[in-house]
Design an enzyme around this catalytic site. Structure first.
Site, PDB file in Angstrom:
ATOM      1  N   LEU A   1      -5.376   3.336  -4.437  1.00 39.38           N
ATOM      2  CA  LEU A   1      -4.563   4.376  -3.819  1.00 39.38           C
ATOM      3  C   LEU A   1      -5.329   5.687  -3.612  1.00 39.38           C
ATOM      4  CD1 LEU A   1      -1.226   3.825  -5.782  1.00 39.38           C
ATOM      5  CD2 LEU A   1      -1.949   2.811  -3.597  1.00 39.38           C
TER       6      LEU A   1
ATOM      7  N   GLY B   1      -3.481   9.402   1.122  1.00 37.36           N
ATOM      8  CA  GLY B   1      -2.705   8.856   2.245  1.00 37.36           C
ATOM      9  C   GLY B   1      -1.527   8.041   1.726  1.00 37.36           C
ATOM     10  N   HIS B   2      -1.817   7.102   0.805  1.00 33.63           N
ATOM     11  CA  HIS B   2      -0.747   6.292   0.211  1.00 33.63           C
ATOM     12  C   HIS B   2       0.261   7.187  -0.519  1.00 33.63           C
ATOM     13  CE1 HIS B   2      -4.302   3.374  -0.101  1.00 33.63           C
ATOM     14  NE2 HIS B   2      -3.459   2.721   0.672  1.00 33.63           N
TER      15      HIS B   2
ATOM     16  N   GLN C   1      -4.186 -11.874   5.647  1.00 32.98           N
ATOM     17  CA  GLN C   1      -4.524 -10.990   6.760  1.00 32.98           C
ATOM     18  C   GLN C   1      -6.029 -10.706   6.871  1.00 32.98           C
ATOM     19  OE1 GLN C   1      -2.017  -7.806   5.004  1.00 32.98           O
ATOM     20  NE2 GLN C   1      -3.647  -6.401   5.592  1.00 32.98           N
TER      21      GLN C   1
ATOM     22  N   GLY D   1       1.673   4.202   7.478  1.00 33.72           N
ATOM     23  CA  GLY D   1       0.811   5.291   7.941  1.00 33.72           C
ATOM     24  C   GLY D   1       0.410   5.116   9.401  1.00 33.72           C
TER      25      GLY D   1
ATOM     26  N   GLN E   1      -0.575  -1.332  13.690  1.00 31.03           N
ATOM     27  CA  GLN E   1       0.285  -1.963  12.675  1.00 31.03           C
ATOM     28  C   GLN E   1       1.703  -1.404  12.751  1.00 31.03           C
ATOM     29  OE1 GLN E   1      -0.938  -3.136   8.519  1.00 31.03           O
ATOM     30  NE2 GLN E   1      -0.058  -1.151   8.054  1.00 31.03           N
TER      31      GLN E   1
HETATM   32  P1  AMP Z   1      -3.440  -0.079   2.998  1.00 32.07           P
HETATM   33  O1  AMP Z   1      -3.433  -0.013   1.509  1.00 32.07           O
HETATM   34  O2  AMP Z   1      -4.746   0.328   3.609  1.00 32.07           O
HETATM   35  O3  AMP Z   1      -2.886  -1.362   3.547  1.00 32.07           O
HETATM   36  O4  AMP Z   1      -2.438   1.045   3.470  1.00 32.07           O
HETATM   37  C1  AMP Z   1      -1.096   1.060   3.016  1.00 32.07           C
HETATM   38  C2  AMP Z   1      -0.336   2.037   3.866  1.00 32.07           C
HETATM   39  O5  AMP Z   1      -0.912   3.341   3.742  1.00 32.07           O
HETATM   40  C3  AMP Z   1      -0.378   1.684   5.361  1.00 32.07           C
HETATM   41  O6  AMP Z   1       0.885   1.919   5.938  1.00 32.07           O
HETATM   42  C4  AMP Z   1      -1.423   2.628   5.890  1.00 32.07           C
HETATM   43  O7  AMP Z   1      -1.259   2.945   7.251  1.00 32.07           O
HETATM   44  C5  AMP Z   1      -1.184   3.853   5.022  1.00 32.07           C
HETATM   45  N1  AMP Z   1      -2.373   4.697   5.022  1.00 32.07           N
HETATM   46  C6  AMP Z   1      -3.643   4.327   4.717  1.00 32.07           C
HETATM   47  N2  AMP Z   1      -4.482   5.364   4.881  1.00 32.07           N
HETATM   48  C7  AMP Z   1      -3.745   6.408   5.331  1.00 32.07           C
HETATM   49  C8  AMP Z   1      -4.036   7.749   5.725  1.00 32.07           C
HETATM   50  N3  AMP Z   1      -5.280   8.243   5.688  1.00 32.07           N
HETATM   51  N4  AMP Z   1      -3.010   8.514   6.143  1.00 32.07           N
HETATM   52  C9  AMP Z   1      -1.743   8.036   6.195  1.00 32.07           C
HETATM   53  N5  AMP Z   1      -1.405   6.786   5.841  1.00 32.07           N
HETATM   54  C10 AMP Z   1      -2.389   5.986   5.425  1.00 32.07           C
END
Ligand code: AMP
Length: 284
Positions: free
Chosen positions: A33, A36-37, A61, A150, A156
């Site tokens: 994490l 962003g998360h 995926q 995000g 996505q």
């Molecule tokens: P992931 O763990 O990469 O699958 O991301 C989980 C969620 O966090 C997804 O909806 C991503 O789009 C979102 N996310 C990842 N990085 C960011 C970021 N820099 N800003 C906003 N949301 C993010």
């Protein structure tokens, strides 16, 4: 915060929360994490009574040559961060819990067509089918009122929204703006793979999006001109290799030629061995 590893235990806790009339927000992640998360989780907490977050590196995926095995994982650190962001239930299923017969033996999948063929779909065949299938499973387990994604993964978001609409799913999809480092780099779990020099080189993604933004603000309406300027900037960076530069309608993800409507400028660039994505939406 409760950490839950089984589908059955999570369902029971959610049933209880729903009996108490509570709303449920859901943030699916692959863990490791970052801010962003955490932004997604905090927003979920501000809007919903109970926040469920999942941490699951979904084998379905990842392509055979992709980074599933080495994808960064740190459940201990993630638990502390998730709790600090207001998560109530952290779902961390082992792969066997999600795919009891193995992910390769899954007989059912959910697939959104057309908008999954370009951008990341073109360079990662099967990726979005893996995403929509696991998100569908997670939605069925969590039954959230609102699910937070995000905008960093713009395609996505579009694909999940389409799935929810087409299949009449009882969930509102909330898109959250991209969270960046102060120097512009979009936060990503994969940034940990970057060496110091690669980290510097990676700034070319956000820099070229700023250039696109300036050109659009300055009146440029030709997607071809934008693409050329972005490509020239990225090609000047020796460590960067373009996977794609896409300039599309922000809604349909269809390629734009003359820009008249809100447009998505999306990039995938390899910096050394690490594939990074970034994007911006020009509202016009
Ligand atoms: P992931 O763990 O990469 O699958 O991301 C989980 C969620 O966090 C997804 O909806 C991503 O789009 C979102 N996310 C990842 N990085 C960011 C970021 N820099 N800003 C906003 N949301 C993010």
């Amino acid at each position: 915060m409760k950490i839950v590893q089984t589908v059955e235990a999570l369902k029971a806790l959610i049933r209880q929360a729903k009996r108490e009339g509570k709303t449920v927000g859901f943030v699916p992640t692959m863990g490791y994490l970052h801010e962003g998360h955490l932004t997604l989780m905090r927003q979920a907490k501000a809007e919903q009574d109970v926040v469920v977050a999942s941490i699951f590196v979904n084998p379905l995926q990842f392509g055979p040559t992709e980074d599933f095995a080495v994808y960064p994982r740190d459940l201990e650190r993630d638990s502390l961060l998730a709790e600090s962001a207001g998560v109530d239930l952290l779902f961390t299923p082992p792969v066997e819990e999600m795919y009891p017969s193995g992910h390769a033996s899954m007989l059912t999948s959910v697939e959104v067509s057309e908008i999954t063929t370009g951008l990341c779909g073109a360079s990662r065949p099967g990726h979005f089918r893996g995403v929509t299938t696991v998100v569908n499973k997670l939605f069925n387990i969590v039954e959230p009122d609102r699910a937070y994604f995000g905008q960093k993964d713009a395609q996505q978001v579009a694909v999940i929204k389409q799935m929810v609409k087409d299949l009449n799913m009882n969930v509102t999809v909330v898109a959250v703006p991209i969270v960046r480092e102060t120097d512009g780099l979009a936060l990503s779990s994969r940034n940990v793979f970057l060496s110091q020099t690669e980290r510097q080189a990676a700034l070319v993604l956000s820099r070229s999006l700023r250039l696109a933004n300036e050109m659009l603000a300055g009146g440029c309406r030709q997607a071809g001109e934008l693409r050329k300027a972005i490509a020239e900037m990225i090609e000047k960076e020796p460590l960067a290799h373009i996977d794609y530069i896409a300039i599309t309608d922000a809604e349909t993800l269809k390629e734009a030629e003359v820009i008249t409507k809100p447009v998505l400028v999306a990039l995938a660039v390899r910096i050394g061995k690490t594939r990074l994505i970034d994007n911006m939406v020009w509202e016009g």
